[in-house]
Design a protein around this motif. Structure first.
Motif, mmCIF file in Angstrom:
data_model
loop_
_atom_site.group_PDB
_atom_site.id
_atom_site.type_symbol
_atom_site.label_atom_id
_atom_site.label_comp_id
_atom_site.label_asym_id
_atom_site.label_seq_id
_atom_site.Cartn_x
_atom_site.Cartn_y
_atom_site.Cartn_z
ATOM 1 N N SER A 131 3.246 -7.124 9.414
ATOM 2 C CA SER A 131 3.235 -5.653 9.345
ATOM 3 C C SER A 131 4.525 -5.082 8.781
ATOM 4 O O SER A 131 4.992 -4.033 9.216
ATOM 5 N N CYS A 132 5.114 -5.759 7.776
ATOM 6 C CA CYS A 132 6.362 -5.254 7.192
ATOM 7 C C CYS A 132 6.119 -4.059 6.276
ATOM 8 O O CYS A 132 7.019 -3.269 6.016
ATOM 9 N N GLY A 133 4.886 -3.942 5.738
ATOM 10 C CA GLY A 133 4.551 -2.801 4.900
ATOM 11 C C GLY A 133 4.946 -2.939 3.445
ATOM 12 O O GLY A 133 4.780 -2.001 2.657
ATOM 13 N N ALA A 134 5.463 -4.093 3.041
ATOM 14 C CA ALA A 134 5.880 -4.274 1.650
ATOM 15 C C ALA A 134 4.710 -4.093 0.680
ATOM 16 O O ALA A 134 4.855 -3.502 -0.389
ATOM 17 N N CYS A 135 3.538 -4.571 1.084
ATOM 18 C CA CYS A 135 2.359 -4.474 0.211
ATOM 19 C C CYS A 135 1.875 -3.031 0.077
ATOM 20 O O CYS A 135 1.300 -2.656 -0.945
ATOM 21 N N VAL A 136 2.083 -2.225 1.099
ATOM 22 C CA VAL A 136 1.612 -0.841 1.070
ATOM 23 C C VAL A 136 2.289 -0.078 -0.056
ATOM 24 O O VAL A 136 1.650 0.629 -0.840
ATOM 25 N N GLY A 137 3.612 -0.227 -0.150
ATOM 26 C CA GLY A 137 4.347 0.480 -1.194
ATOM 27 C C GLY A 137 4.136 -0.105 -2.568
ATOM 28 O O GLY A 137 4.318 0.579 -3.573
ATOM 29 N N MET B 249 -7.067 -10.100 0.137
ATOM 30 C CA MET B 249 -7.496 -10.304 1.518
ATOM 31 C C MET B 249 -6.247 -10.653 2.351
ATOM 32 O O MET B 249 -5.461 -11.503 1.959
ATOM 33 N N ILE B 250 -6.077 -9.959 3.483
ATOM 34 C CA ILE B 250 -4.894 -10.172 4.329
ATOM 35 C C ILE B 250 -5.282 -10.940 5.583
ATOM 36 O O ILE B 250 -6.224 -10.560 6.286
ATOM 37 N N ASP B 251 -4.560 -12.010 5.862
ATOM 38 C CA ASP B 251 -4.779 -12.794 7.072
ATOM 39 C C ASP B 251 -4.043 -12.110 8.235
ATOM 40 O O ASP B 251 -2.795 -12.097 8.275
ATOM 41 N N MET C 51 0.691 -3.816 14.341
ATOM 42 C CA MET C 51 -0.658 -3.764 13.770
ATOM 43 C C MET C 51 -0.644 -4.384 12.385
ATOM 44 O O MET C 51 0.349 -4.287 11.670
ATOM 45 N N ALA C 52 -1.740 -5.032 11.995
ATOM 46 C CA ALA C 52 -1.839 -5.672 10.690
ATOM 47 C C ALA C 52 -2.220 -4.656 9.626
ATOM 48 O O ALA C 52 -2.688 -3.561 9.913
ATOM 49 N N MET C 53 -1.982 -5.044 8.365
ATOM 50 C CA MET C 53 -2.392 -4.217 7.236
ATOM 51 C C MET C 53 -3.861 -4.525 6.885
ATOM 52 O O MET C 53 -4.352 -5.623 7.137
ATOM 53 N N LYS C 54 -4.535 -3.535 6.306
ATOM 54 C CA LYS C 54 -5.935 -3.703 5.950
ATOM 55 C C LYS C 54 -6.152 -3.282 4.503
ATOM 56 O O LYS C 54 -5.582 -2.284 4.050
ATOM 57 N N VAL C 55 -7.006 -4.019 3.783
ATOM 58 C CA VAL C 55 -7.278 -3.736 2.375
ATOM 59 C C VAL C 55 -8.618 -3.023 2.236
ATOM 60 O O VAL C 55 -9.630 -3.454 2.792
ATOM 61 N N ASP C 56 -8.615 -1.917 1.506
ATOM 62 C CA ASP C 56 -9.860 -1.246 1.134
ATOM 63 C C ASP C 56 -10.357 -1.930 -0.136
ATOM 64 O O ASP C 56 -9.886 -1.657 -1.241
ATOM 65 N N ARG C 57 -11.315 -2.839 0.030
ATOM 66 C CA ARG C 57 -11.748 -3.667 -1.101
ATOM 67 C C ARG C 57 -12.473 -2.865 -2.176
ATOM 68 O O ARG C 57 -12.580 -3.303 -3.318
ATOM 69 N N ASP C 58 -12.950 -1.694 -1.819
ATOM 70 C CA ASP C 58 -13.577 -0.852 -2.840
ATOM 71 C C ASP C 58 -12.532 -0.281 -3.793
ATOM 72 O O ASP C 58 -12.816 -0.034 -4.973
ATOM 73 N N LYS C 59 -11.321 -0.055 -3.268
ATOM 74 C CA LYS C 59 -10.251 0.477 -4.113
ATOM 75 C C LYS C 59 -9.492 -0.610 -4.865
ATOM 76 O O LYS C 59 -8.942 -0.370 -5.937
ATOM 77 N N CYS C 60 -9.430 -1.808 -4.276
ATOM 78 C CA CYS C 60 -8.617 -2.897 -4.831
ATOM 79 C C CYS C 60 -9.045 -3.226 -6.257
ATOM 80 O O CYS C 60 -10.247 -3.363 -6.552
ATOM 81 N N ILE D 64 -4.069 -0.404 0.311
ATOM 82 C CA ILE D 64 -3.619 -1.080 1.528
ATOM 83 C C ILE D 64 -2.990 -0.063 2.475
ATOM 84 O O ILE D 64 -2.198 0.790 2.063
ATOM 85 N N ALA D 65 -3.362 -0.146 3.730
ATOM 86 C CA ALA D 65 -2.830 0.777 4.737
ATOM 87 C C ALA D 65 -2.831 0.081 6.094
ATOM 88 O O ALA D 65 -3.562 -0.897 6.294
ATOM 89 N N PRO D 66 -2.027 0.560 7.053
ATOM 90 C CA PRO D 66 -2.050 -0.028 8.396
ATOM 91 C C PRO D 66 -3.430 0.114 9.027
ATOM 92 O O PRO D 66 -4.085 1.149 8.890
ATOM 93 N N GLU D 67 -3.864 -0.929 9.700
ATOM 94 C CA GLU D 67 -5.156 -0.897 10.367
ATOM 95 C C GLU D 67 -5.096 0.033 11.574
ATOM 96 O O GLU D 67 -4.166 -0.015 12.376
ATOM 97 N N ALA D 68 -6.063 0.919 11.673
ATOM 98 C CA ALA D 68 -6.083 1.892 12.769
ATOM 99 C C ALA D 68 -6.322 1.188 14.095
ATOM 100 O O ALA D 68 -7.184 0.310 14.203
ATOM 101 N N THR D 69 -5.535 1.553 15.090
ATOM 102 C CA THR D 69 -5.703 0.993 16.434
ATOM 103 C C THR D 69 -5.727 2.128 17.444
ATOM 104 O O THR D 69 -5.203 3.207 17.199
#
Length: 397
Positions: free
Chosen positions: A41-47, A33-35, A1-10, A54-59
């Protein structure tokens, strides 16, 4: 799954763009913005994100395949029409898992002339034994054994399969997993049952620097290979009763391999490490490869003695990988373990700490190996070893 950005928090700090290994993150209107096509989905940006934007996109959770499966199966490996010791260890482990999950512990035997084995498996803790007995299975053949196990699984639908992490087990397990379209956790050092009745497989990762616990929650059967000597077998109970089921696979695979000759492994140990009662292990402190001759002499003083090494020794090319003890080697539980010139890194200790008696020789009095040793000798191992050997020889005489 891809990562997703909450633009309100960014907050547009661009920290995520600097750590993304594939350049999947860009700044649009001052926000990250994540393509999804580039994201791995390595998660480096999350930490890295300081505001947790930034969090994993819910599926949607995938539907579990073969969810009706039940029971814990041990696929046994035979040698001269008897199961290897690790099989009895795994039956004991599967017995405990089955009780927690409300299932049965089952053993699977594939061979030729194995009529006496089911009783031994039941005495060791199996509630049910599936037997495939034919001259086709006199010797291990990858394709034949894979197809036989898959047909048995398709017919009886187990919840989990445990296989020994031996040479043949490591060959067979991934092929079965691929045919059944399920996952496989290899080289496990612990197993347990979760609150959801899933098998929790624990194995060393990242070169033995961490332990990872893995569950397979979307496919059945759950599968894993487990190292020998990780578990102790249950005490045999000849009064136990169980069910024996004979199974005959359909001939749908052609055997393309003919065994012409069998020769013993040309390794330096005549006895496998996992079967040795006394192990003389050396580390970098031995100094040179030639000094390991003394370890061989020490091991040779015992009927079931073997020589082993730490990872540093194997990396230096002084010994074969089959002789390595530790997280990235073998787990052993001999009666006596001589740790000679081994500092005692946690990775090595994890592979030998359950030995009955540990004797450590190291010139560093603060070496971690002394924390698990029953007897410790502080001094130069190459000075002490010859004296120890002479003392043992004199005692035997």
């Amino acid at each position: 799954m891809a990562m997703k950005v909450d633009r309100d928090k960014c907050i547009g700090c661009e920290s995520c763009t600097m750590v993304c290994p594939v350049g999947a993150i860009s700044m649009v209107d001052g926000k990250a913005m994540i393509d999804p096509e580039q994201c791995i989905s390595c998660g480096a940006c999350v930490g890295e994100c300081p505001v947790e934007a930034i969090a994993p996109e819910a599926t949607a959770k995938a539907e579990v395949a073969n969810n009706e499966g039940k029971d814990m199966w041990v696929i046994c490996e035979l040698d001269k029409n008897d199961a290897l010791p690790v099989c009895y260890e795994l039956i004991g482990a599967a017995n405990g898992l089955a009780k927690k999950a409300g299932d049965q512990c089952c053993a699977v035997i594939i061979g030729n002339g194995v009529a006496e084995l089911p009783a031994k498996m039941i005495a060791a803790g199996a509630d049910k034994v599936y037997v495939i007995d034919s001259d086709k299975y006199t010797d291990y053949h990858t394709e034949l054994y894979t197809d036989a196990v898959c047909q048995l699984v398709e017919a009886y639908k187990p919840s989990a399969l445990l296989l020994p992490a031996t040479i043949d087990g490591r060959d067979l397990a991934p092929r079965i997993a691929a045919r059944l379209h399920t996952g496989l956790c290899a080289d496990c050092t612990a197993v347990d049952i979760t609150d959801d009745n899933l098998v929790a497989w624990t194995r060393p990762a990242l070169g033995g620097n961490i332990y990872a616990t893995i569950v397979c929650d979307e496919h059945r059967p759950q599968m894993g290979t487990v190292r020998p000597k990780v578990f102790k077998p249950l005490e045999a109970d000849p009064s136990r009763t169980g069910e024996v089921i004979a199974f005959t696979p359909v001939d749908r695979v052609e055997n393309k391999v003919e065994i012409l000759k069998k020769v013993p492994n040309a390794g330096s140990n005549s006895i496998k490490l996992e079967d040795a009662e006394v192990i003389a292990a050396g580390g970098r402190g031995m100094g040179t490869q030639e000094n390991f001759d003394k370890l061989a002499e020490l091991a040779g003083l015992f009927e079931k003695g073997a020589v082993a090494g730490s990872r540093a020794v194997i990396d230096a090319g002084w010994m074969a990988h089959s002789q390595q003890v530790g997280q990235s080697g073998k787990t052993v539980t001999p009666h006596i373990y001589f740790a000679c010139g081994i500092s005692g890194a946690v990775q090595h200790i994890s592979g030998m700490k359950e030995s009955d008696i540990i004797i450590a020789i190291n010139k560093d009095a603060s070496a971690p190996i002394f924390s698990v040793a029953h007897y410790g000798i502080v001094g130069d191992v190459n000075t002490i070893l010859p004296k120890l050997i002479e003392k043992i020889k004199a005692y035997k005489e």
